[in-house]
Write a protein that holds these residues in place. Structure first.
Motif, PDB file in Angstrom:
ATOM      1  N   GLU A  16       0.837  -1.223   0.000  1.00 40.48           N
ATOM      2  CA  GLU A  16       0.000   0.000   0.000  1.00 40.48           C
ATOM      3  C   GLU A  16       0.861   1.259   0.000  1.00 40.48           C
ATOM      4  O   GLU A  16       0.364   2.357  -0.212  1.00 40.48           O
ATOM      5  CB  GLU A  16      -0.893   0.043   1.258  1.00 40.48           C
ATOM      6  CG  GLU A  16      -1.915  -1.067   1.326  1.00 40.48           C
ATOM      7  CD  GLU A  16      -2.518  -1.170   2.731  1.00 40.48           C
ATOM      8  OE1 GLU A  16      -2.529  -0.160   3.482  1.00 40.48           O
ATOM      9  OE2 GLU A  16      -2.965  -2.281   3.070  1.00 40.48           O
ATOM     10  N   HIS A  17       2.156   1.083   0.303  1.00 40.18           N
ATOM     11  CA  HIS A  17       3.065   2.240   0.362  1.00 40.18           C
ATOM     12  C   HIS A  17       4.107   2.198  -0.749  1.00 40.18           C
ATOM     13  O   HIS A  17       5.184   2.765  -0.622  1.00 40.18           O
ATOM     14  CB  HIS A  17       3.739   2.296   1.739  1.00 40.18           C
ATOM     15  CG  HIS A  17       2.761   2.592   2.839  1.00 40.18           C
ATOM     16  ND1 HIS A  17       2.409   3.865   3.211  1.00 40.18           N
ATOM     17  CD2 HIS A  17       2.008   1.759   3.597  1.00 40.18           C
ATOM     18  CE1 HIS A  17       1.503   3.809   4.181  1.00 40.18           C
ATOM     19  NE2 HIS A  17       1.244   2.542   4.435  1.00 40.18           N
ATOM     20  N   GLY A  18       3.799   1.473  -1.820  1.00 38.50           N
ATOM     21  CA  GLY A  18       4.656   1.543  -3.002  1.00 38.50           C
ATOM     22  C   GLY A  18       5.608   0.386  -3.217  1.00 38.50           C
ATOM     23  O   GLY A  18       6.365   0.399  -4.192  1.00 38.50           O
ATOM     24  N   ALA A  19       5.610  -0.623  -2.315  1.00 38.40           N
ATOM     25  CA  ALA A  19       6.506  -1.776  -2.541  1.00 38.40           C
ATOM     26  C   ALA A  19       5.872  -2.740  -3.535  1.00 38.40           C
ATOM     27  O   ALA A  19       4.647  -2.869  -3.598  1.00 38.40           O
ATOM     28  CB  ALA A  19       6.767  -2.512  -1.224  1.00 38.40           C
ATOM     29  N   LEU A  20       6.729  -3.433  -4.306  1.00 39.23           N
ATOM     30  CA  LEU A  20       6.219  -4.530  -5.133  1.00 39.23           C
ATOM     31  C   LEU A  20       5.891  -5.728  -4.245  1.00 39.23           C
ATOM     32  O   LEU A  20       4.997  -6.524  -4.547  1.00 39.23           O
ATOM     33  CB  LEU A  20       7.281  -4.958  -6.153  1.00 39.23           C
ATOM     34  CG  LEU A  20       7.607  -3.971  -7.263  1.00 39.23           C
ATOM     35  CD1 LEU A  20       8.879  -4.392  -7.983  1.00 39.23           C
ATOM     36  CD2 LEU A  20       6.439  -3.887  -8.246  1.00 39.23           C
ATOM     37  N   GLY A  21       6.640  -5.862  -3.179  1.00 37.20           N
ATOM     38  CA  GLY A  21       6.425  -6.949  -2.235  1.00 37.20           C
ATOM     39  C   GLY A  21       7.390  -6.768  -1.091  1.00 37.20           C
ATOM     40  O   GLY A  21       8.375  -6.030  -1.214  1.00 37.20           O
ATOM     41  N   ALA A  22       7.105  -7.430   0.040  1.00 38.66           N
ATOM     42  CA  ALA A  22       7.992  -7.320   1.188  1.00 38.66           C
ATOM     43  C   ALA A  22       8.171  -8.686   1.812  1.00 38.66           C
ATOM     44  O   ALA A  22       7.296  -9.550   1.703  1.00 38.66           O
ATOM     45  CB  ALA A  22       7.430  -6.335   2.212  1.00 38.66           C
ATOM     46  N   ALA A  23       9.310  -8.872   2.446  1.00 39.02           N
ATOM     47  CA  ALA A  23       9.604 -10.169   3.059  1.00 39.02           C
ATOM     48  C   ALA A  23      10.567  -9.980   4.213  1.00 39.02           C
ATOM     49  O   ALA A  23      11.262  -8.965   4.293  1.00 39.02           O
ATOM     50  CB  ALA A  23      10.239 -11.102   2.021  1.00 39.02           C
ATOM     51  N   LEU A  24      10.610 -10.982   5.068  1.00 38.22           N
ATOM     52  CA  LEU A  24      11.681 -11.070   6.048  1.00 38.22           C
ATOM     53  C   LEU A  24      12.920 -11.505   5.266  1.00 38.22           C
ATOM     54  O   LEU A  24      12.841 -12.438   4.462  1.00 38.22           O
ATOM     55  CB  LEU A  24      11.312 -12.119   7.105  1.00 38.22           C
ATOM     56  CG  LEU A  24      12.282 -12.289   8.269  1.00 38.22           C
ATOM     57  CD1 LEU A  24      12.279 -11.037   9.163  1.00 38.22           C
ATOM     58  CD2 LEU A  24      11.888 -13.515   9.105  1.00 38.22           C
ATOM     59  N   SER A  25      14.045 -10.835   5.476  1.00 42.49           N
ATOM     60  CA  SER A  25      15.253 -11.209   4.743  1.00 42.49           C
ATOM     61  C   SER A  25      15.894 -12.400   5.452  1.00 42.49           C
ATOM     62  O   SER A  25      16.340 -12.282   6.597  1.00 42.49           O
ATOM     63  CB  SER A  25      16.222 -10.027   4.692  1.00 42.49           C
ATOM     64  OG  SER A  25      17.355 -10.375   3.917  1.00 42.49           O
ATOM     65  N   GLY A  26      15.922 -13.535   4.790  1.00 42.40           N
ATOM     66  CA  GLY A  26      16.459 -14.747   5.416  1.00 42.40           C
ATOM     67  C   GLY A  26      15.719 -15.043   6.698  1.00 42.40           C
ATOM     68  O   GLY A  26      14.492 -14.987   6.764  1.00 42.40           O
ATOM     69  N   ALA A  27      16.491 -15.318   7.748  1.00 41.68           N
ATOM     70  CA  ALA A  27      15.885 -15.622   9.043  1.00 41.68           C
ATOM     71  C   ALA A  27      15.637 -14.347   9.845  1.00 41.68           C
ATOM     72  O   ALA A  27      15.242 -14.406  11.007  1.00 41.68           O
ATOM     73  CB  ALA A  27      16.801 -16.562   9.810  1.00 41.68           C
ATOM     74  N   GLY A  28      15.889 -13.166   9.237  1.00 41.84           N
ATOM     75  CA  GLY A  28      15.641 -11.904   9.905  1.00 41.84           C
ATOM     76  C   GLY A  28      16.806 -11.499  10.788  1.00 41.84           C
ATOM     77  O   GLY A  28      17.817 -12.181  10.835  1.00 41.84           O
TER      78      GLY A  28
END
Ligand code: HSE
Length: 324
Positions: free
Chosen positions: A245-257
């Motif tokens: 909703e704020h302009g990202a194509l997608g978001a994820a936890l990077s690896g195990a965070g």
């Protein structure tokens, strides 16, 4: 650099990319540098950079141990080494710092022993050492790496990242051990959730392979690991649900965070909004974080071999490239 020295620049990586748990990896434009040479006297490990405290500087050092594995495999004898390392990749944050150390050690030691091991052999050793091929594959080959590991052999296909892909990472100030983040996962999954992940991971790979950035918001969703890891990273659920909703194509936890990652279209006019959303959300949950705008690294490790007459210190050699 002197004759007999080698210097390797290795990219960081993000693993999983949402649904591709232990399978997908992307190399990032954030780097570690490892220099290695055989020496006559005792082994020395020189560490440069802010965040490297706690890394052993004796023969229990990971880079030293991995180098010795390569020498054993290649049938050469180099028991004493000088190793220098500088890293811009924060440790234990989900950006593949241990994978870069492994890959850097493999590439450097292989070069010192005459390049006897091929890329595939290096990939097999690296996957075995890490226990999964996602981070090491990305650091070793650059780009986006889709890999499968059956416990004995890893296979992979490397994809060229779309030219418009940019990556925003929000790196929390706290560390999260991969082991702890893996322990948060359930032993069994609901079949519906497994199907959801197979579908999204497959679609995400196809989207990357065909340049369909428009499919990323749909495909970059996961029910295999992120919901279980969310309690370890306050604010993560809100970011994963609402980053698009704020302009990202997608978001994820990077690896195990605990680093959170957003894929962004380079041409987006909403980058500042997205960055503020990530930082504000984490801050509202009591987490201080640092953001970095990165791009996918497309080259993988870059090796320089020393030549006579090219002197100076390690830090002088990499100056101009590092963030320090
Ligand atoms: N795929 C791994 C995980 C990456 O998510 O645990 C971190 O090592």
């Amino acid at each position: 650099m002197r004759n007999g020295q080698v210097l390797v620049k290795v990219p960081a990586s993000t693993a999983n990319l949402g649904p591709g748990f232990d399978t997908l990896g992307m190399a990032l434009s954030l780097y570690s540098w490892i220099e290695m040479e055989p020496v006559e006297g005792n082994t020395v490990v020189e560490l440069y950079g802010d965040d490297l405290g706690g890394i052993p500087t004796d023969k229990t050092n990971l880079i030293y141990k991995v180098a010795q594995m390569v020498f054993a495999e290649a049938g050469v004898d180099m028991p004493e080494l000088r190793i220098a390392m500088y890293s811009d990749i924060p440790l234990t944050r989900g950006l593949g710092s241990s994978a870069t150390a492994i890959v850097g050690a493999l590439v450097a030691a292989n070069a010192l022993s005459g390049g006897k091991l091929g890329e595939d052999e290096l990939f097999q050793i690296a996957s075995r050492l890490e226990g999964h091929p996602d981070n090491v594959g990305a650091s070793l080959f650059g780009g986006i790496v889709v890999s499968s590991w059956d416990g004995e052999r890893a296979e992979k296909v490397r994809l060229e990242p779309h030219a418009d892909l940019e990556v925003l990472v929000a790196i929390p100030a706290f560390q999260l051990q991969t082991e702890k983040a893996r322990h948060a996962l359930p032993a069994k999954l609901d079949l519906k959730d497994a199907v959801y992940n197979v579908a999204n991971s497959s679609l995400l790979v196809a989207a990357f392979a065909s340049g369909r950035l428009d499919l990323i918001p749909f495909a970059m969703r996961d029910k295999l690991h992120q919901p279980y890891r969310a309690p370890l990273v306050p604010g993560m659920s809100v970011i994963l649900e609402r980053a698009t909703e704020h302009g990202a194509l997608g978001a994820a936890l990077s690896g195990a965070g605990p680093t959170l990652l957003a894929l962004v279209d380079r041409k987006s006019a909403r980058k500042a909004e997205l960055e503020a959303f990530l930082l504000d959300t984490l801050r509202a949950h009591g987490i201080e974080a640092e953001t970095k705008w990165l791009t996918p690294d497309k080259r993988g490790p870059e090796l320089t071999a020393g030549a006579a007459g090219n002197q100076g210190s390690f830090m002088e050699r990499i100056k101009g490239e590092v963030n320090a």
